[in-house]
Design an enzyme around this catalytic site. Structure first.
Site, short mmCIF file in Angstrom:
data_model
loop_
_atom_site.label_atom_id
_atom_site.label_comp_id
_atom_site.label_asym_id
_atom_site.label_seq_id
_atom_site.Cartn_x
_atom_site.Cartn_y
_atom_site.Cartn_z
N CYS A 1 24.97 32.76 42.41
CA CYS A 1 25.42 31.97 41.27
C CYS A 1 26.94 31.78 41.32
O CYS A 1 27.67 32.64 41.82
CB CYS A 1 25.01 32.66 39.97
SG CYS A 1 25.52 31.81 38.46
N SER B 1 29.00 32.12 38.99
CA SER B 1 29.70 33.17 38.25
C SER B 1 30.06 34.34 39.16
O SER B 1 31.12 34.97 38.98
CB SER B 1 28.83 33.66 37.08
OG SER B 1 28.58 32.61 36.17
N HIS C 1 33.15 33.41 40.92
CA HIS C 1 34.35 33.50 40.09
C HIS C 1 35.00 34.88 40.23
O HIS C 1 36.22 35.01 40.17
CB HIS C 1 33.99 33.25 38.62
CG HIS C 1 33.71 31.81 38.30
ND1 HIS C 1 34.19 30.77 39.04
CD2 HIS C 1 32.99 31.25 37.29
CE1 HIS C 1 33.79 29.63 38.52
NE2 HIS C 1 33.07 29.89 37.46
N HIS D 1 23.38 38.82 39.53
CA HIS D 1 22.82 38.92 38.18
C HIS D 1 21.63 37.99 37.98
O HIS D 1 21.17 37.83 36.86
CB HIS D 1 23.90 38.60 37.15
CG HIS D 1 24.44 37.20 37.26
ND1 HIS D 1 25.34 36.84 38.23
CD2 HIS D 1 24.20 36.09 36.54
CE1 HIS D 1 25.61 35.56 38.11
NE2 HIS D 1 24.93 35.07 37.09
N CYS E 1 19.05 33.68 35.42
CA CYS E 1 20.33 33.10 35.00
C CYS E 1 20.28 31.58 35.02
O CYS E 1 20.15 30.94 34.00
CB CYS E 1 21.49 33.59 35.87
SG CYS E 1 23.08 32.82 35.40
#
Length: 379
Positions: A47, A49, A52, A68, A179
């Site tokens: 993902c 995220s 990031h 996640h 997610c």
């Protein structure tokens, strides 16, 4: 031989520091303590995220194990866990559901005070509820990431951060419900509550943005306008339900003005699915001045701020956000999995690449280059 109660040695992708490739290491995963669950991860998605964190955009504690968005099988449970047993198929939850805090008992919120994502305005603790971690590597403790840490063959989560799902669920697909899919789909059907016959604009056509499009279509929107700087994504957007696709680079004026002109004073619903504050403002201004609703879905950097003219709100526009699509994890994730099994929607096309876990850095490169929508890693 059962591994219950024992330390398990396994492979994990450790993030030692920002702006470095993840390192495949042998780690030790301690047994679950009271009210914890140890899970054997079968499949995990990559993902934005997670990236990031690697890029340094999010303030976390290193070293840590990212990931996640996953699905797996319960290996063992700690004392006091009664609703899960070894062999159950599960999805770890990056947004737990304790069922007792002010948010959990409020039907209008899906946040939980015991999450490790929004505490103290985005300060990550990187530990389980007892303030410790079950991971060690080379003799050093390794932090958790948002109560999940799925870039590991085994992970330990608090029992409030895991949802039991249908035993027939294909784990290499429903991992996306952990997610990306749930976040986008729920933003449309759950947070925005898109109405039949409405007009929607979706800014950003990654896996989450495409899931927003799926949600808008299921909700009965008549026009779904997909917006992205990469026109190569338009074919996939139309496959999932977009009726029109536009590239801001093709216009010599702000994209919100283009959308306002296309839709007789603005769209009914706009979704920002990038995490860019400039795009958030464009999405907001693209909605109808008297009744438009904007949902911020994208995760912006920790230091980002946004400003706008208060008159944009005063006249009737609504600006809101959606974390995990507004779903309460333990209650709703099993239902979403069942809806998938019963063909209420289809998202298999979101998975463009499948790789062995050892090629995790290759998966991130595909993401950064815009060549993948979702890569699923298998152990």
């Amino acid at each position: 031989m059962s591994t219950a109660g024992q330390v398990i040695k396994c492979k994990a992708a450790v993030c030692w520091a920002p702006k470095q490739p993840l390192s495949i290491e042998e780690i030790e995963v301690a047994p679950p303590k009271a009210h914890e669950v140890r899970i054997k991860i079968v499949a995990t998605g990559v993902c934005r995220s997670d990236d990031h964190v690697i890029s340094g955009a999010l303030d976390v504690k290193f070293p840590l194990i990212l990931g996640h968005e996953a699905a797996g099988i319960v290996e063992s449970v700690g004392e006091g866990v009664t609703d899960l047993k070894p062999g159950d198929k599960v999805i770890p939850l990056f947004m737990p559901q304790c069922g007792k805090c002010r948010c959990c008992v409020n039907p209008d919120s899906n946040l939980c005070y015991k999450n490790d994502f929004l505490n103290s305005l985005g300060k990550y603790n990187g530990v389980l509820l007892d303030n410790t971690t079950r991971f060690t590597c080379k003799g050093k403790p390794v932090h958790n990431f948002v109560t999940s840490s799925t870039f590991s063959e085994y992970t330990v989560v608090d029992e409030i951060a895991v949802a039991k799902i249908h035993q027939d669920a294909p784990l290499d697909k429903v991992c996306l419900i952990g997610c990306g899919f749930s976040t986008g789909y729920g933003s449309a059907v759950n947070t925005a509550k898109v109405k039949p016959g409405s007009t929607c604009a979706v800014f950003g056509l990654g896996g989450v943005g495409l899931s927003v499009i799926i949600g808008c279509k299921v909700a009965g929107a008549s026009r779904i306008i997909a917006v992205d700087l990469n026109s190569d994504k338009f074919a996939k957007a139309k496959e999932f339900g977009a009726t029109e696709c536009i590239n801001p680079k093709d216009y010599d004026r702000p994209i919100d003005e283009v959308l306002t002109e296309m839709t007789e004073d603005g769209v009914d619903y706009a979704f920002e699915v990038i995490g860019n504050t400039g795009v958030m403002q464009s999405a907001f201004k693209s909605t109808h001045f008297g009744c438009g609703k904007t949902v911020i879905v994208g995760l912006a950097p920790s230091t980002a701020t946004i400003t706008f003219d208060p008159m944009l709100v005063l006249t009737g526009r609504v600006l809101t956000g959606a974390f995990f699509g507004g779903w309460k994890g333990k209650d709703d994730v099993p239902k979403i999995v069942s809806d998938y099994i019963n063909n209420k929607f289809e998202f298999d096309g979101l998975i463009t690449h499948r790789l062995p876990f050892e090629k995790i850095n290759e998966a991130f490169e595909l993401l950064r280059k815009g060549e993948s929508i979702r890569t699923v890693l298998s152990f």
